[in-house]
Design an enzyme around this catalytic site. Structure first.
Site, PDB file in Angstrom:
ATOM      1  N   ILE A  69       0.699  -1.408   0.062  1.00  0.00           N
ATOM      2  CA  ILE A  69      -0.173   0.037   0.084  1.00  0.00           C
ATOM      3  C   ILE A  69       0.785   1.200  -0.031  1.00  0.00           C
ATOM      4  CG2 ILE A  69      -0.241   0.258   2.508  1.00  0.00           C
ATOM      5  CD1 ILE A  69      -3.218   0.963   1.926  1.00  0.00           C
ATOM      6  N   CYS A  70       0.418   2.395  -0.399  1.00  0.00           N
ATOM      7  CA  CYS A  70       1.038   3.628  -0.390  1.00  0.00           C
ATOM      8  C   CYS A  70      -0.302   4.630  -0.090  1.00  0.00           C
ATOM      9  CB  CYS A  70       1.714   3.874  -1.598  1.00  0.00           C
ATOM     10  SG  CYS A  70       0.747   4.084  -3.061  1.00  0.00           S
ATOM     11  N   GLN A  71       0.040   5.944  -0.445  1.00  0.00           N
ATOM     12  CA  GLN A  71      -0.869   7.069  -0.170  1.00  0.00           C
ATOM     13  C   GLN A  71      -2.208   6.930  -1.531  1.00  0.00           C
ATOM     14  OE1 GLN A  71      -1.038   8.888   2.331  1.00  0.00           O
ATOM     15  NE2 GLN A  71      -3.074   9.500   1.583  1.00  0.00           N
ATOM     16  N   GLY A  93      -1.653   4.605  -4.600  1.00  0.00           N
ATOM     17  CA  GLY A  93      -1.739   3.435  -5.211  1.00  0.00           C
ATOM     18  C   GLY A  93      -0.687   3.494  -6.414  1.00  0.00           C
ATOM     19  N   MET A 126      -3.916   4.550   0.915  1.00  0.00           N
ATOM     20  CA  MET A 126      -4.315   5.023   2.122  1.00  0.00           C
ATOM     21  C   MET A 126      -5.517   6.099   1.903  1.00  0.00           C
ATOM     22  SD  MET A 126      -3.262   3.587   4.666  1.00  0.00           S
ATOM     23  CE  MET A 126      -3.459   4.548   6.060  1.00  0.00           C
TER      24      MET A 126
END
Length: 113
Positions: free
Chosen positions: A81-83, A85, A110
């Site tokens: 996961i990141c902020q 995608g 996120m």
């Protein structure tokens, strides 16, 4: 006429760069919530340390994009996961190149969680 060739080339390049990596599964944040307690998965957050400290999911280990993934187990599914995608998609490509078989990207990151 030459300008159209350049524009066409740029469009093709952008489409090629945005296509999903073969063998990388994509899940929604709703699907993620149902698997957070699965011990057969390793959860990796590739955002910066500051982003991770600001807000995170406890099951996720922070390994910022650009760091080494060498210590991750290759026999487990890696959920990334990141902020938004985008960085997690890049990380998934790197993981596949390094021989990880089961790699999953969280769509929307996120921001969607």
């Amino acid at each position: 006429m030459e300008m159209w060739i350049i524009i066409a080339f740029v469009v093709v390049l952008l489409i090629w760069r945005m296509k999903p990596t073969k063998g990388v599964r994509t899940i929604s944040t709703a699907q993620l919530k149902n698997m957070l307690n699965d011990k057969d998965k390793v959860f990796v957050d590739v955002r910066t340390s500051a982003e991770y400290k600001g807000r995170n999911i406890p099951q996720f280990k922070n390994i910022p994009l650009g760091s080494s993934f060498d210590k991750l187990p290759k026999d487990k599914e890696i959920v990334v996961i990141c902020q938004s995608g985008m960085r997690s998609s890049q990380a998934c490509k790197q993981l596949k190149k390094q021989g990880f078989e089961r790699v999953t990207n969280v769509r929307g990151g996120m921001s969607a969680y």
